[in-house]
Write a protein that holds these residues in place. Sequence first.
Motif, PDB file in Angstrom:
ATOM      1  N   ALA A 110       5.235 -16.192 -14.178  1.00 42.24           N
ATOM      2  CA  ALA A 110       5.649 -17.030 -13.040  1.00 42.24           C
ATOM      3  C   ALA A 110       4.585 -17.028 -11.962  1.00 42.24           C
ATOM      4  O   ALA A 110       4.265 -18.080 -11.387  1.00 42.24           O
ATOM      5  N   ILE A 111       4.020 -15.865 -11.696  1.00 41.50           N
ATOM      6  CA  ILE A 111       2.961 -15.763 -10.683  1.00 41.50           C
ATOM      7  C   ILE A 111       1.741 -16.576 -11.117  1.00 41.50           C
ATOM      8  O   ILE A 111       1.155 -17.304 -10.310  1.00 41.50           O
ATOM      9  N   ALA A 112       1.384 -16.487 -12.378  1.00 38.85           N
ATOM     10  CA  ALA A 112       0.236 -17.266 -12.879  1.00 38.85           C
ATOM     11  C   ALA A 112       0.510 -18.764 -12.751  1.00 38.85           C
ATOM     12  O   ALA A 112      -0.375 -19.535 -12.355  1.00 38.85           O
ATOM     13  N   ALA A 113       1.739 -19.185 -13.062  1.00 37.70           N
ATOM     14  CA  ALA A 113       2.084 -20.610 -12.968  1.00 37.70           C
ATOM     15  C   ALA A 113       2.035 -21.099 -11.531  1.00 37.70           C
ATOM     16  O   ALA A 113       1.507 -22.177 -11.244  1.00 37.70           O
ATOM     17  N   VAL A 114       2.571 -20.314 -10.603  1.00 36.08           N
ATOM     18  CA  VAL A 114       2.575 -20.756  -9.209  1.00 36.08           C
ATOM     19  C   VAL A 114       1.155 -20.745  -8.632  1.00 36.08           C
ATOM     20  O   VAL A 114       0.819 -21.566  -7.782  1.00 36.08           O
ATOM     21  N   GLU A 115       0.306 -19.851  -9.111  1.00 32.80           N
ATOM     22  CA  GLU A 115      -1.087 -19.861  -8.649  1.00 32.80           C
ATOM     23  C   GLU A 115      -1.815 -21.113  -9.122  1.00 32.80           C
ATOM     24  O   GLU A 115      -2.692 -21.626  -8.427  1.00 32.80           O
ATOM     25  N   GLN A 116      -1.426 -21.642 -10.282  1.00 32.33           N
ATOM     26  CA  GLN A 116      -1.990 -22.921 -10.725  1.00 32.33           C
ATOM     27  C   GLN A 116      -1.584 -24.032  -9.761  1.00 32.33           C
ATOM     28  O   GLN A 116      -2.398 -24.893  -9.423  1.00 32.33           O
ATOM     29  N   GLU A 117      -0.322 -24.008  -9.335  1.00 32.58           N
ATOM     30  CA  GLU A 117       0.140 -24.991  -8.352  1.00 32.58           C
ATOM     31  C   GLU A 117      -0.645 -24.858  -7.054  1.00 32.58           C
ATOM     32  O   GLU A 117      -1.096 -25.860  -6.476  1.00 32.58           O
ATOM     33  N   VAL A 118      -0.824 -23.628  -6.581  1.00 38.34           N
ATOM     34  CA  VAL A 118      -1.555 -23.392  -5.325  1.00 38.34           C
ATOM     35  C   VAL A 118      -2.968 -23.943  -5.427  1.00 38.34           C
ATOM     36  O   VAL A 118      -3.431 -24.670  -4.538  1.00 38.34           O
ATOM     37  N   ARG A 119      -3.661 -23.620  -6.517  1.00 38.70           N
ATOM     38  CA  ARG A 119      -5.047 -24.100  -6.683  1.00 38.70           C
ATOM     39  C   ARG A 119      -5.101 -25.621  -6.738  1.00 38.70           C
ATOM     40  O   ARG A 119      -5.980 -26.245  -6.143  1.00 38.70           O
ATOM     41  N   LEU A 120      -4.173 -26.223  -7.456  1.00 39.90           N
ATOM     42  CA  LEU A 120      -4.139 -27.684  -7.561  1.00 39.90           C
ATOM     43  C   LEU A 120      -3.980 -28.326  -6.190  1.00 39.90           C
ATOM     44  O   LEU A 120      -4.724 -29.240  -5.825  1.00 39.90           O
ATOM     45  N   PHE A 121      -3.026 -27.848  -5.407  1.00 39.92           N
ATOM     46  CA  PHE A 121      -2.783 -28.459  -4.103  1.00 39.92           C
ATOM     47  C   PHE A 121      -3.868 -28.109  -3.092  1.00 39.92           C
ATOM     48  O   PHE A 121      -4.105 -28.888  -2.172  1.00 39.92           O
ATOM     49  N   GLU A 122      -4.541 -26.984  -3.247  1.00 42.58           N
ATOM     50  CA  GLU A 122      -5.694 -26.706  -2.386  1.00 42.58           C
ATOM     51  C   GLU A 122      -6.801 -27.721  -2.662  1.00 42.58           C
ATOM     52  O   GLU A 122      -7.454 -28.202  -1.742  1.00 42.58           O
ATOM     53  N   ARG A 123      -7.014 -28.048  -3.934  1.00 39.81           N
ATOM     54  CA  ARG A 123      -8.008 -29.076  -4.280  1.00 39.81           C
ATOM     55  C   ARG A 123      -7.569 -30.445  -3.781  1.00 39.81           C
ATOM     56  O   ARG A 123      -8.396 -31.254  -3.378  1.00 39.81           O
ATOM     57  N   TYR A 124      -6.285 -30.713  -3.827  1.00 41.92           N
ATOM     58  CA  TYR A 124      -5.736 -31.994  -3.382  1.00 41.92           C
ATOM     59  C   TYR A 124      -5.961 -32.176  -1.884  1.00 41.92           C
ATOM     60  O   TYR A 124      -6.185 -33.283  -1.407  1.00 41.92           O
ATOM     61  N   GLY A 125      -5.881 -31.084  -1.131  1.00 41.31           N
ATOM     62  CA  GLY A 125      -6.291 -31.081   0.268  1.00 41.31           C
ATOM     63  C   GLY A 125      -5.335 -31.703   1.265  1.00 41.31           C
ATOM     64  O   GLY A 125      -5.776 -32.172   2.307  1.00 41.31           O
ATOM     65  N   GLN A 126      -4.041 -31.704   0.990  1.00 39.23           N
ATOM     66  CA  GLN A 126      -3.084 -32.205   1.973  1.00 39.23           C
ATOM     67  C   GLN A 126      -2.196 -31.062   2.430  1.00 39.23           C
ATOM     68  O   GLN A 126      -1.590 -30.361   1.607  1.00 39.23           O
ATOM     69  N   ASP A 127      -2.089 -30.910   3.746  1.00 37.01           N
ATOM     70  CA  ASP A 127      -1.396 -29.766   4.327  1.00 37.01           C
ATOM     71  C   ASP A 127       0.041 -29.623   3.859  1.00 37.01           C
ATOM     72  O   ASP A 127       0.504 -28.513   3.566  1.00 37.01           O
ATOM     73  N   ASP A 128       0.765 -30.730   3.750  1.00 42.48           N
ATOM     74  CA  ASP A 128       2.176 -30.606   3.371  1.00 42.48           C
ATOM     75  C   ASP A 128       2.344 -30.069   1.954  1.00 42.48           C
ATOM     76  O   ASP A 128       3.232 -29.253   1.694  1.00 42.48           O
TER      77      ASP A 128
END
Length: 167
Positions: A80-98
Motif C-alpha cells: 500500500a505504501i509503495a502504491a501511494v508513493e507512485q501516486e505522490v510521484r505522479l502528482f508531483e510531476r503533474y505539478g498542481q497543488d490540489d
Amino acid sequence: QFFRRQRWQDRGQPRCQHRLAGAGRADHQEVMTAGRGDFERVLTLAERALSGPVSVPTLEGYVHAARAYALSRLGRHPEAIAAVEQEVRLFERYGQDDFESAAAFDSGSILLAAGDFAVAADRLADALAGSCRHFSVPLARLRRAEACIRCGALAEAEEELTVLPFE
C-alpha cells in the motif's frame, strides 16, 4: 475520491462512471465495488486499469490511490505504501497543488494505517497546508490528531482537535 471522503456509494457516481467507462476501464458496478468491501476486486480492476496506457494523469493517480487503500484495508501495508508513493510521484510531476495535497492526504492515511505515525502526521500536515479541494479537511484533521497522539506530539494533536469544529 470516494476513499478520501469516505463516501463510496453516495456521491459522484455518474461523473466517475462516465470517466472510467470513457477510458474503457470499468462500469458503474465495478467502480462501486470498494463500497461493498470487495477489495480483491478493486485490486483486479486497478491492475487492469494500469496495465495499458492511461491518457489522463489524474485518472492514473486515482487508480494508484484506490489500489493503495484496498491494499491497506487488506493489511498489505508495504504494498500500500509503495502504491501511494507512485501516486505522490505522479502528482508531483503533474505539478498542481490540489492533486499534490490529495496525494499527501492519501499517503498520510496509508502510513497511519501502517503504523508509521510520525511520517503520517507530517504528510497530513502537508495535505492541510495545500489545497483541500479533493479530500475532507475534518477527516484529515482527525487522522492527523490520531497520528500525533500515537507518536507523542500531544500539543499538535490538541491543536488539530481545537480547530476541527470550525471546519
